[in-house]
Motif scaffolding. Structure first.
Motif, PDB file in Angstrom:
ATOM      1  N   GLU A 148       4.443   6.776   8.461  1.00 26.00           N
ATOM      2  CA  GLU A 148       3.683   5.993   7.493  1.00 26.00           C
ATOM      3  C   GLU A 148       4.556   5.619   6.304  1.00 26.00           C
ATOM      4  OE1 GLU A 148      -0.242   7.666   6.045  1.00 26.00           O
ATOM      5  OE2 GLU A 148       0.776   7.147   4.173  1.00 26.00           O
TER       6      GLU A 148
ATOM      7  N   PRO B 180      -7.183   3.274   2.918  1.00 25.96           N
ATOM      8  CA  PRO B 180      -6.674   4.401   3.711  1.00 25.96           C
ATOM      9  C   PRO B 180      -7.317   4.482   5.097  1.00 25.96           C
ATOM     10  CG  PRO B 180      -8.188   5.196   2.022  1.00 25.96           C
ATOM     11  CD  PRO B 180      -7.961   3.735   1.749  1.00 25.96           C
TER      12      PRO B 180
ATOM     13  N   LYS C  71      -3.738   5.392   7.109  1.00 29.14           N
ATOM     14  CA  LYS C  71      -3.544   6.796   6.722  1.00 29.14           C
ATOM     15  C   LYS C  71      -4.509   7.761   7.429  1.00 29.14           C
ATOM     16  CE  LYS C  71      -2.311   7.662   2.382  1.00 29.14           C
ATOM     17  NZ  LYS C  71      -0.979   8.311   2.456  1.00 29.14           N
TER      18      LYS C  71
ATOM     19  N   TRP D 247      -3.588  10.648  10.277  1.00 33.71           N
ATOM     20  CA  TRP D 247      -3.843  12.082  10.076  1.00 33.71           C
ATOM     21  C   TRP D 247      -4.667  12.622  11.247  1.00 33.71           C
ATOM     22  CZ3 TRP D 247      -5.719  12.259   4.220  1.00 33.71           C
ATOM     23  CH2 TRP D 247      -4.605  12.068   3.389  1.00 33.71           C
TER      24      TRP D 247
ATOM     25  N   TYR E 124       3.664  13.871  11.850  1.00 33.71           N
ATOM     26  CA  TYR E 124       3.305  12.850  10.858  1.00 33.71           C
ATOM     27  C   TYR E 124       4.369  12.822   9.774  1.00 33.71           C
ATOM     28  CZ  TYR E 124       0.820  10.933   6.772  1.00 33.71           C
ATOM     29  OH  TYR E 124       0.458  10.209   5.658  1.00 33.71           O
TER      30      TYR E 124
ATOM     31  N   CYS F   3       5.459  10.748   6.110  1.00 36.82           N
ATOM     32  CA  CYS F   3       4.969   9.848   5.069  1.00 36.82           C
ATOM     33  C   CYS F   3       6.069   9.623   4.042  1.00 36.82           C
ATOM     34  CB  CYS F   3       3.746  10.485   4.406  1.00 36.82           C
ATOM     35  SG  CYS F   3       3.162   9.605   2.950  1.00 36.82           S
TER      36      CYS F   3
ATOM     37  N   ASN G 116       6.658   7.619   0.614  1.00 36.33           N
ATOM     38  CA  ASN G 116       5.881   6.898  -0.375  1.00 36.33           C
ATOM     39  C   ASN G 116       6.360   7.288  -1.767  1.00 36.33           C
ATOM     40  OD1 ASN G 116       3.788   5.772  -1.980  1.00 36.33           O
ATOM     41  ND2 ASN G 116       2.415   5.886  -0.214  1.00 36.33           N
TER      42      ASN G 116
END
Ligand SMILES: [Zn+2]
Length: 271
Positions: free
Chosen positions: A212, A220, A224, A228, A239, A241, A243
């Motif tokens: 992501e 989301p 997102k 999840w 997973y 992420c 950001n």
């Protein structure tokens, strides 16, 4: 980042979920110098603070509306990204079995060379128009008209003959961007949605990485939360992420997650 690289290499498949932060990292900023350089007249007249909010202004005429929007489309859709962040991402996934799900509407994945059969643009595309009502589920390429609008506009107005109208019913056209239930999901949209579902079905139980990138808190429910949930349901899934400022994960999948708080372009460069 070492862990992310290792997991990427080991993954059988990669599902990329990309939000606005990816394009921001590539230099598509909607405020500051870039905005002031491209829209000085609109800023003076309406005191817009950024490109995005100006897009919601109810201009009195369609000629002025399209003077604003044609510049907006040209700089965000038909101009190359200032930084090669999308290219870096492609280099990381092109030899893998991948699929991209994105809320971005600026077409940068295709421009960087991603396989368009592996892309699902859920929220539309700056390069497409649709009927304003809409009377039919069709979209229309706007590049030629947009370029003319930018060239031929004077005093913040495009010539009346360039105002786009639906070829079926004659109503004014609008952007093919999801903002309410008038958003047109054309044939291409449905085919991409189906390819994405098929990809996910194929990946069930496999060693999948859900990567992501730059997904904010606005929507989301599109990237997102499903990422999840799918990570939770598949014990072999990982997973990740990346950001700037908002990298976090629920405790249920924490042991199979990699969160990096940083600029996406820099992180991808290090990988
Ligand atoms: Zn129509």
């Amino acid at each position: 980042m070492k862990k992310l690289r290792r997991e990427l290499e080991a993954a059988d498949a990669v599902v990329v979920g990309a939000g606005a932060g990816l394009s921001t990292s590539a230099g598509f900023t909607y405020s500051g110098e870039r905005f002031r350089r491209l829209f000085p007249d609109f800023i003076e007249k309406y005191h817009f603070s950024d490109m995005y909010s100006g897009g919601f202004y109810p201009f009195e005429t369609l000629e002025e509306h399209w003077a604003y929007w044609s510049r907006y489309i040209l700089c965000n859709r038909y101009t190359d990204a200032p930084k090669p962040v999308y290219q870096k991402l492609l280099a990381l996934v092109e030899n893998k079995d991948y699929f991209v799900l994105t809320t971005n509407v600026d077409h940068q994945f295709q421009k960087a060379g991603f396989d368009k059969e592996r892309l699902f643009y859920t929220q539309g595309d700056y390069g497409l128009w649709q009927c304003g009502k809409p009377c039919c589920q069709k979209t229309y390429d706007n590049e030629e008209t947009v370029r003319r609008m930018v060239e031929e506009q004077r005093e913040m107005r495009v010539p009346a003959e360039l105002v786009p109208r639906c070829p079926v019913c004659g109503r004014p056209m609008t952007m093919n961007l999801r903002s309410d239930n008038t958003f047109v999901e054309d044939e291409g949209w449905h085919r991409a949605a189906e390819r994405y579902s098929e990809f996910l079905r194929r990946c069930e139980g496999m060693r999948v990485m859900f990567l992501e990138l730059g997904v904010g808190a606005n929507t989301p429910g599109i990237i997102k939360y499903p990422f999840w949930r799918m990570t939770y349901q598949n014990p072999k899934a990982v997973y990740a992420c990346v950001n700037l400022g908002e990298a976090f994960v629920p405790k249920e999948i924490k042991d199979r997650s990699i969160c990096i708080d940083g600029d996406i372009g820099e992180v991808l460069g290090c990988l």
